[in-house]
Design an enzyme around this catalytic site. Structure first.
Site, PDB file in Angstrom:
ATOM      1  N   ASP A 188      47.319  43.209  45.329  1.00  0.00           N
ATOM      2  CA  ASP A 188      46.778  42.375  44.246  1.00  0.00           C
ATOM      3  C   ASP A 188      47.869  42.171  43.202  1.00  0.00           C
ATOM      4  O   ASP A 188      48.995  42.661  43.367  1.00  0.00           O
ATOM      5  CB  ASP A 188      45.507  43.018  43.642  1.00  0.00           C
ATOM      6  CG  ASP A 188      44.495  41.954  43.223  1.00  0.00           C
ATOM      7  OD1 ASP A 188      44.880  41.028  42.474  1.00  0.00           O
ATOM      8  OD2 ASP A 188      43.324  42.040  43.635  1.00  0.00           O
ATOM      9  N   HIS A 259      46.322  36.032  43.893  1.00  0.00           N
ATOM     10  CA  HIS A 259      46.435  37.471  43.600  1.00  0.00           C
ATOM     11  C   HIS A 259      47.732  38.037  44.187  1.00  0.00           C
ATOM     12  O   HIS A 259      47.735  39.112  44.793  1.00  0.00           O
ATOM     13  CB  HIS A 259      45.220  38.231  44.144  1.00  0.00           C
ATOM     14  CG  HIS A 259      43.966  38.017  43.333  1.00  0.00           C
ATOM     15  ND1 HIS A 259      43.835  38.434  42.035  1.00  0.00           N
ATOM     16  CD2 HIS A 259      42.797  37.394  43.639  1.00  0.00           C
ATOM     17  CE1 HIS A 259      42.622  38.103  41.576  1.00  0.00           C
ATOM     18  NE2 HIS A 259      41.977  37.457  42.527  1.00  0.00           N
ATOM     19  N   ASP A 337      40.465  34.512  47.689  1.00  0.00           N
ATOM     20  CA  ASP A 337      39.696  34.230  46.470  1.00  0.00           C
ATOM     21  C   ASP A 337      40.609  33.836  45.319  1.00  0.00           C
ATOM     22  O   ASP A 337      41.806  34.108  45.328  1.00  0.00           O
ATOM     23  CB  ASP A 337      38.901  35.481  46.057  1.00  0.00           C
ATOM     24  CG  ASP A 337      39.810  36.673  45.764  1.00  0.00           C
ATOM     25  OD1 ASP A 337      40.702  36.940  46.592  1.00  0.00           O
ATOM     26  OD2 ASP A 337      39.648  37.325  44.715  1.00  0.00           O
ATOM     27  N   GLU A 338      40.005  33.208  44.353  1.00  0.00           N
ATOM     28  CA  GLU A 338      40.594  32.987  43.024  1.00  0.00           C
ATOM     29  C   GLU A 338      42.063  32.580  43.081  1.00  0.00           C
ATOM     30  O   GLU A 338      42.917  33.257  42.510  1.00  0.00           O
ATOM     31  CB  GLU A 338      40.436  34.261  42.189  1.00  0.00           C
ATOM     32  CG  GLU A 338      38.979  34.634  41.984  1.00  0.00           C
ATOM     33  CD  GLU A 338      38.785  35.910  41.155  1.00  0.00           C
ATOM     34  OE1 GLU A 338      37.850  35.937  40.368  1.00  0.00           O
ATOM     35  OE2 GLU A 338      39.571  36.869  41.317  1.00  0.00           O
ATOM     36  N   TYR A 429      27.902  44.659  42.996  1.00  0.00           N
ATOM     37  CA  TYR A 429      29.200  44.919  42.361  1.00  0.00           C
ATOM     38  C   TYR A 429      29.098  46.228  41.597  1.00  0.00           C
ATOM     39  O   TYR A 429      28.543  46.305  40.516  1.00  0.00           O
ATOM     40  CB  TYR A 429      29.620  43.730  41.475  1.00  0.00           C
ATOM     41  CG  TYR A 429      30.520  42.797  42.245  1.00  0.00           C
ATOM     42  CD1 TYR A 429      30.183  42.447  43.551  1.00  0.00           C
ATOM     43  CD2 TYR A 429      31.730  42.331  41.733  1.00  0.00           C
ATOM     44  CE1 TYR A 429      31.017  41.642  44.307  1.00  0.00           C
ATOM     45  CE2 TYR A 429      32.564  41.514  42.489  1.00  0.00           C
ATOM     46  CZ  TYR A 429      32.200  41.187  43.770  1.00  0.00           C
ATOM     47  OH  TYR A 429      33.024  40.407  44.534  1.00  0.00           O
ATOM     48  N   ASP A 431      31.321  47.786  40.154  1.00  0.00           N
ATOM     49  CA  ASP A 431      32.115  47.898  38.920  1.00  0.00           C
ATOM     50  C   ASP A 431      31.261  47.532  37.705  1.00  0.00           C
ATOM     51  O   ASP A 431      31.597  47.873  36.580  1.00  0.00           O
ATOM     52  CB  ASP A 431      33.396  47.054  38.971  1.00  0.00           C
ATOM     53  CG  ASP A 431      33.162  45.582  39.281  1.00  0.00           C
ATOM     54  OD1 ASP A 431      32.089  45.221  39.825  1.00  0.00           O
ATOM     55  OD2 ASP A 431      34.069  44.769  38.984  1.00  0.00           O
ATOM     56  N   TRP A 478      35.758  47.188  42.354  1.00  0.00           N
ATOM     57  CA  TRP A 478      36.994  46.730  41.710  1.00  0.00           C
ATOM     58  C   TRP A 478      37.309  47.713  40.602  1.00  0.00           C
ATOM     59  O   TRP A 478      36.410  48.169  39.896  1.00  0.00           O
ATOM     60  CB  TRP A 478      36.793  45.322  41.155  1.00  0.00           C
ATOM     61  CG  TRP A 478      36.390  44.348  42.221  1.00  0.00           C
ATOM     62  CD1 TRP A 478      35.135  43.865  42.463  1.00  0.00           C
ATOM     63  CD2 TRP A 478      37.252  43.765  43.211  1.00  0.00           C
ATOM     64  NE1 TRP A 478      35.161  43.010  43.541  1.00  0.00           N
ATOM     65  CE2 TRP A 478      36.443  42.927  44.015  1.00  0.00           C
ATOM     66  CE3 TRP A 478      38.613  43.865  43.499  1.00  0.00           C
ATOM     67  CZ2 TRP A 478      36.951  42.194  45.088  1.00  0.00           C
ATOM     68  CZ3 TRP A 478      39.119  43.136  44.558  1.00  0.00           C
ATOM     69  CH2 TRP A 478      38.301  42.318  45.337  1.00  0.00           C
ATOM     70  N   THR A 479      38.594  48.031  40.453  1.00  0.00           N
ATOM     71  CA  THR A 479      38.903  49.202  39.625  1.00  0.00           C
ATOM     72  C   THR A 479      39.677  48.897  38.338  1.00  0.00           C
ATOM     73  O   THR A 479      40.366  49.768  37.817  1.00  0.00           O
ATOM     74  CB  THR A 479      39.669  50.243  40.465  1.00  0.00           C
ATOM     75  OG1 THR A 479      40.853  49.628  41.004  1.00  0.00           O
ATOM     76  CG2 THR A 479      38.813  50.787  41.590  1.00  0.00           C
ATOM     77  N   GLU A 480      39.533  47.689  37.819  1.00  0.00           N
ATOM     78  CA  GLU A 480      40.192  47.394  36.538  1.00  0.00           C
ATOM     79  C   GLU A 480      39.871  48.468  35.495  1.00  0.00           C
ATOM     80  O   GLU A 480      40.748  48.919  34.758  1.00  0.00           O
ATOM     81  CB  GLU A 480      39.720  46.046  35.994  1.00  0.00           C
ATOM     82  CG  GLU A 480      40.224  44.830  36.753  1.00  0.00           C
ATOM     83  CD  GLU A 480      39.243  44.348  37.822  1.00  0.00           C
ATOM     84  OE1 GLU A 480      38.463  45.178  38.349  1.00  0.00           O
ATOM     85  OE2 GLU A 480      39.268  43.146  38.152  1.00  0.00           O
TER      86      GLU A 480
HETATM   87  C1  TNX Z   1      36.476  38.992  41.187  1.00  0.00           C
HETATM   88  S1  TNX Z   1      35.323  39.492  43.944  1.00  0.00           S
HETATM   89  C2  TNX Z   1      37.478  39.330  42.058  1.00  0.00           C
HETATM   90  C3  TNX Z   1      38.306  40.517  41.783  1.00  0.00           C
HETATM   91  C4  TNX Z   1      37.937  41.161  40.483  1.00  0.00           C
HETATM   92  C5  TNX Z   1      36.436  41.177  40.345  1.00  0.00           C
HETATM   93  C6  TNX Z   1      35.916  41.919  39.156  1.00  0.00           C
HETATM   94  C7  TNX Z   1      36.690  38.818  44.226  1.00  0.00           C
HETATM   95  C8  TNX Z   1      36.861  38.283  45.548  1.00  0.00           C
HETATM   96  N1  TNX Z   1      37.641  38.716  43.266  1.00  0.00           N
HETATM   97  O1  TNX Z   1      39.667  40.171  41.833  1.00  0.00           O
HETATM   98  O2  TNX Z   1      38.452  42.452  40.461  1.00  0.00           O
HETATM   99  O3  TNX Z   1      35.973  39.851  40.280  1.00  0.00           O
HETATM  100  O4  TNX Z   1      34.509  42.101  39.224  1.00  0.00           O
END
Ligand code: TNX
Length: 541
Positions: A188, A259, A337-338, A429, A431, A478-480
């Site tokens: 990441d 990422h 993702d993202e 989730y 987290d 997710w471990t932020e």
């Molecule tokens: C979304 S779930 C993300 C992660 C983040 C998370 C925090 C996903 C595929 N991507 O990169 O850590 O939200 O909840």
């Protein structure tokens, strides 16, 4: 016939809710007869196949750890004993088993090694939840099988890093809940965590960051601490082998095309703009050098993503070449993702590539990216999994979709006859906070154990035919905001208990009040394991 089944069901219900026997996840059927049997260090454990050794070992390790003794190995001579038995008959589902406790013996029987292992997990829950208590065991008859084939837990080791010794503990927790997939999020923006021999800088440079924001994003400052770590390929093998003995498949995730900050910090040429310095998001405080490419120090989504160049594809294929032999899993998670499209929009190279390939927008470029990688990974005999963004711009032909932004992605993919794994942020989730107001720093959101328990992995929008594409579900961690292992446990427990029942037990038997009774005992077990759990909250909103 129907009446008999109904009666059996009611008896099973009464048995489970009784004082002694409280199994999580709830078995398909359980009946209890009066009286108990006792276990001690003279009890023999016997198997009819060497293949059952991992089940016997797991049971013995558990007994030793919490009750201070092990069972005797060998042949039972007429005395009370435990028999693990592989039996070649066609029980309906992989993982099905039966467990019988009577005065003569404990018999755990299945037609697969997994089934026997799950029978052992149920047997373990017949033991008292207090350390060194007398080992009196209820006489039961259990017949059981899992509802879903994919029962997963995820762990992000990038935002924060956790040692192999802890991963083993985490895997044990999964096993104790009859889960069978561990999704290992290995790369990441904030850290690349798997050794790739051909690209040593991935871990030397990409494995460490110069600091981490303090508090909730954008933070009140930066701790200026050099932070990181990574797993050698030997470490990875150790984790995978440990999981395999618990019938848990480890699915690696290598994120692309977004990422990717940590990989780009190591090899800037993988970016569309190698000369541009890494940007810190507005309002965040940066530690150390501000020029050049760097591993990110804060959370979120970053525009510096992989450029879809031949160089990048060659790099990623090399990475895949090293990762695949480490993981027997038939699944390979490519993230997806993202991925912000800003840089692809600004890049003359990307725009030209889109023209050449006839791609009408950057979503189709992302689809091109994933399709190419899918082809490569398929050729090596593996199936890709991607987050639901891989639907945008067209799904790669054989991809499995992980639906995280709600259920929509899963519904859409199943309608397109693609397999799906449900992981919606609304329900699984881990987290998110499980209490209101937060009693510790979390990413936000509110997902109580009751909400997890209420989750139904098969969306009602799907026809019976399309519902078959739902492989199961998974909770993501997710471990932020999870800097240490105590916090992992606080977030995971007791919600994992609820999730295990969602995934394992028949839909028709899901009942919060009944679960709540059994949860009491499950909480005592968590205590026995030394876990500090989060609170049990019954509010849904
Ligand atoms: C979304 S779930 C993300 C992660 C983040 C998370 C925090 C996903 C595929 N991507 O990169 O850590 O939200 O909840």
């Amino acid at each position: 016939m129907k009446k008999v089944l109904l009666l059996a069901g009611m008896l099973a219900f009464a048995g489970i809710a009784g004082a002694q026997v409280n199994i999580v996840p709830r078995p398909v059927s359980l009946t209890e007869t009066s009286g108990t049997v006792s276990l001690n260090s003279n009890t023999v454990v016997q198997m009819n196949s060497e293949k059952l050794q991992p089940s016997a070992d797991f049971l013995n390790d558990y007994l030793e750890q919490y009750y201070g003794f092990m069972l005797k190995k060998g042949r039972a001579t007429g005395k009370f004993h435990i028999q693990l038995s592989l039996k070649v008959d066609k029980l309906p589902t992989k993982g099905a088993y039966s467990l019988d406790v009577n005065d003569a013996r404990v018999l755990i029987q299945a037609n697969s090694v997994e089934g026997v292992f799950y029978g052992v997990q149920t047997f373990i829950q017949l033991l008292p939840a207090e350390k060194n208590a007398a080992l009196k065991i209820a006489k039961v008859h259990v017949k059981d099988e899992p509802r879903f084939a994919y029962r997963g837990m995820h762990l992000d080791v990038c935002r924060h890093f956790f040692p192999v010794s802890y991963l083993k503990k985490y895997i044990d927790y999964l096993a104790l809940h009859k889960m069978n997939y561990f999704h290992w999020h290995l790369t990441d923006d904030q850290g690349w965590r798997i050794e790739i021999k051909k690209y040593p800088k991935l871990t030397e440079v990409g494995g460490y960051r110069n600091g981490t924001i303090i508090g909730h994003f954008p933070g009140t400052g930066n701790n200026n601490k050099h932070y990181g770590g990574y797993y050698t390929q030997e470490d990875v093998k150790e984790v995978v082998a440990y999981a395999a003995k618990r019938y848990i498949t480890v699915v690696p995730e290598i994120e692309m095309p977004g990422h990717a900050s940590a990989a780009i910090a190591a090899y800037p040429e993988l970016s569309c703009f190698p000369e541009e310095s890494t940007q810190a998001p507005k309002g965040t405080v940066w530690a150390g050098d501000t020029t050049g490419k760097h591993v990110q120090q804060t959370w979120g989504v970053f525009p510096d993503v992989f450029a879809p160049t031949e160089k990048t594809f060659a790099f990623l294929q090399d990475v895949v070449d090293e990762v695949i032999p480490l993981f027997p899993s038939k699944y390979f998670h490519v993230g997806g993702d993202e991925c912000p499209k800003d840089n692809w929009k600004r890049s003359a190279f990307c725009q030209q590539l889109m023209k050449e390939k006839g791609l009408k927008d950057e979503h189709e470029l992302q689809s091109y990216f994933i399709n190419r990688m899918e082809k490569y990974i398929n050729k090596k005999g593996k199936t890709i999994i991607g987050w639901d963004e891989i639907l945008e711009g067209g799904l790669a032909p054989n991809a499995i979709v992980m639906s995280w932004r709600g259920e929509e992605g899963g519904i859409e993919a199943a309608k397109q006859k693609h397999q799906v794994i449900m992981t919606p942020g609304s329900h699984v989730y881990f987290d998110h906070s499980q209490v209101k107001p937060d009693d510790s720093l979390t990413i936000g959101g509110f997902t109580s154990i009751r909400k997890v328990y209420s989750y139904e992995p098969v969306p009602k929008e799907l026809s019976a035919e399309n519902a078959k594409y739902v492989l199961g579900a998974q909770a993501n961690l997710w471990t932020e905001y999870i800097p240490n292992t105590n916090k992992i446990e606080y977030q995971v427990f007791p919600r994992m208990g609820a999730l295990s029942e969602v995934l394992w037990s028949p839909k028709a038997s899901r009942n919060w009040d009944d679960f709540n009774v059994r949860l009491e005992k499950q909480l005592q077990r968590y205590k026995l394991w030394g876990v500090q759990t989060g609170p049990v909250v019954a509010e849904m909103k």
